[in-house]
Scaffold this motif. Structure first.
Motif, PDB file in Angstrom:
ATOM      1  N   ALA A 261      37.115  37.307  28.429  1.00  0.00           N
ATOM      2  CA  ALA A 261      36.792  38.578  29.494  1.00  0.00           C
ATOM      3  C   ALA A 261      36.974  37.683  30.720  1.00  0.00           C
ATOM      4  O   ALA A 261      38.232  38.636  31.320  1.00  0.00           O
ATOM      5  CB  ALA A 261      36.087  40.222  29.620  1.00  0.00           C
ATOM      6  N   GLU A 262      35.953  36.700  30.973  1.00  0.00           N
ATOM      7  CA  GLU A 262      35.526  36.512  32.276  1.00  0.00           C
ATOM      8  C   GLU A 262      37.088  35.498  32.778  1.00  0.00           C
ATOM      9  O   GLU A 262      37.221  35.903  33.656  1.00  0.00           O
ATOM     10  CB  GLU A 262      34.248  35.860  32.147  1.00  0.00           C
TER      11      GLU A 262
ATOM     12  N   GLN B  78      41.792  35.303  35.714  1.00  0.00           N
ATOM     13  CA  GLN B  78      43.209  34.894  36.097  1.00  0.00           C
ATOM     14  C   GLN B  78      43.814  36.025  36.901  1.00  0.00           C
ATOM     15  O   GLN B  78      45.032  35.636  37.211  1.00  0.00           O
ATOM     16  CB  GLN B  78      44.100  34.193  34.609  1.00  0.00           C
ATOM     17  N   GLN B  79      44.332  36.984  36.077  1.00  0.00           N
ATOM     18  CA  GLN B  79      44.185  38.152  36.600  1.00  0.00           C
ATOM     19  C   GLN B  79      44.143  38.641  37.824  1.00  0.00           C
ATOM     20  O   GLN B  79      43.968  40.009  38.460  1.00  0.00           O
ATOM     21  CB  GLN B  79      44.454  38.838  35.893  1.00  0.00           C
ATOM     22  N   GLY B  80      43.038  38.275  38.753  1.00  0.00           N
ATOM     23  CA  GLY B  80      42.312  38.931  40.154  1.00  0.00           C
ATOM     24  C   GLY B  80      42.029  40.279  39.936  1.00  0.00           C
ATOM     25  O   GLY B  80      42.139  41.333  40.798  1.00  0.00           O
ATOM     26  N   GLN B  81      41.008  40.546  38.467  1.00  0.00           N
ATOM     27  CA  GLN B  81      40.036  41.719  38.406  1.00  0.00           C
ATOM     28  C   GLN B  81      38.967  41.685  37.738  1.00  0.00           C
ATOM     29  O   GLN B  81      38.951  40.632  37.213  1.00  0.00           O
ATOM     30  CB  GLN B  81      40.943  42.411  36.865  1.00  0.00           C
ATOM     31  N   PRO B  82      37.813  42.972  38.163  1.00  0.00           N
ATOM     32  CA  PRO B  82      36.893  43.323  38.043  1.00  0.00           C
ATOM     33  C   PRO B  82      36.700  42.787  36.538  1.00  0.00           C
ATOM     34  O   PRO B  82      37.623  42.814  35.507  1.00  0.00           O
ATOM     35  CB  PRO B  82      36.653  43.950  38.347  1.00  0.00           C
TER      36      PRO B  82
ATOM     37  N   ARG C 205      40.494  47.270  29.440  1.00  0.00           N
ATOM     38  CA  ARG C 205      41.822  46.571  29.075  1.00  0.00           C
ATOM     39  C   ARG C 205      41.708  45.917  28.126  1.00  0.00           C
ATOM     40  O   ARG C 205      42.679  46.476  26.243  1.00  0.00           O
ATOM     41  CB  ARG C 205      42.766  45.797  30.067  1.00  0.00           C
ATOM     42  N   ILE C 206      40.843  45.007  27.076  1.00  0.00           N
ATOM     43  CA  ILE C 206      40.349  44.051  25.905  1.00  0.00           C
ATOM     44  C   ILE C 206      40.734  45.341  24.975  1.00  0.00           C
ATOM     45  O   ILE C 206      40.915  44.894  23.864  1.00  0.00           O
ATOM     46  CB  ILE C 206      39.681  42.980  26.171  1.00  0.00           C
ATOM     47  N   SER C 207      39.311  46.300  25.475  1.00  0.00           N
ATOM     48  CA  SER C 207      38.775  47.202  24.424  1.00  0.00           C
ATOM     49  C   SER C 207      40.574  48.585  23.920  1.00  0.00           C
ATOM     50  O   SER C 207      40.339  48.370  22.365  1.00  0.00           O
ATOM     51  CB  SER C 207      38.059  48.061  24.835  1.00  0.00           C
TER      52      SER C 207
END
Length: 167
Positions: free
Chosen positions: A131-132, A137-141, A148-150
């Motif tokens: 996740a980190e 890479q995508q510039g998201q928190p 999103r992964i969940s």
């Protein structure tokens, strides 16, 4: 002249077969293991056995040829299972440990129910990202990326269960 050129002076390659051949050749360029290349090679052979058939659209031909190639490779495994040279003393018929991973990647790549965004996340996770690193890479928190992964995993689990139960 292209793929539609005369073959042996008599048969011509139909447009659906030509489309299927091109799709499989593109897939081969993106393949990253010998199993997938063997499967594509078998599928190409099957398509070329009847090059003038126009009864089925290209996308169905690819799917059918890949399915038949899978069956052929499975029969080959049953007849002569692969054993690594260093495993000469091991029991014969051991299942290749990488096989389920390859099948999962192939399922993930072609499953129409997974959105491109979820597919990208799931493929990255399967390749060792977390996740980190994905958030960076995508510039998201990071909490948003975990969400999103969940959701992507949940969607994939439901589709996987549905496809396994339907077989």
């Amino acid at each position: 002249m292209g793929l539609a050129a005369r073959q042996d002076g008599a048969n011509m390659i139909s447009h659906p077969v030509e489309g299927a051949l091109i799709a499989l050749q593109r897939r081969a360029l993106g393949a990253c293991d010998t199993y997938q290349l063997d499967r594509i090679d078998r599928a190409l052979d099957e398509l070329l056995r009847n090059p003038s058939d126009e009864s089925t659209p290209a996308e169905y031909r690819v799917r059918s040829a890949m399915g038949h190639a899978y069956e052929t490779l499975e029969r080959r495994r049953a007849i002569a299972p692969y054993t690594a040279p260093e495993a000469a003393d091991a029991e014969h018929g051991v299942v290749d440990q990488g096989y389920p991973v390859v099948e999962f990647f192939e399922w993930l790549r072609r499953e129409p129910g997974i959105s491109p965004a979820y597919r990208t996340v799931l493929q990255a996770l399967a390749q060792g990202e977390d996740a980190e690193s994905l958030a960076a890479q995508q510039g998201q928190p990071v909490p948003r990326m975990r969400e999103r992964i969940s959701r992507a995993r949940n969607r994939a689990r439901r589709l996987w269960a549905a496809s396994v139960l339907s077989e």
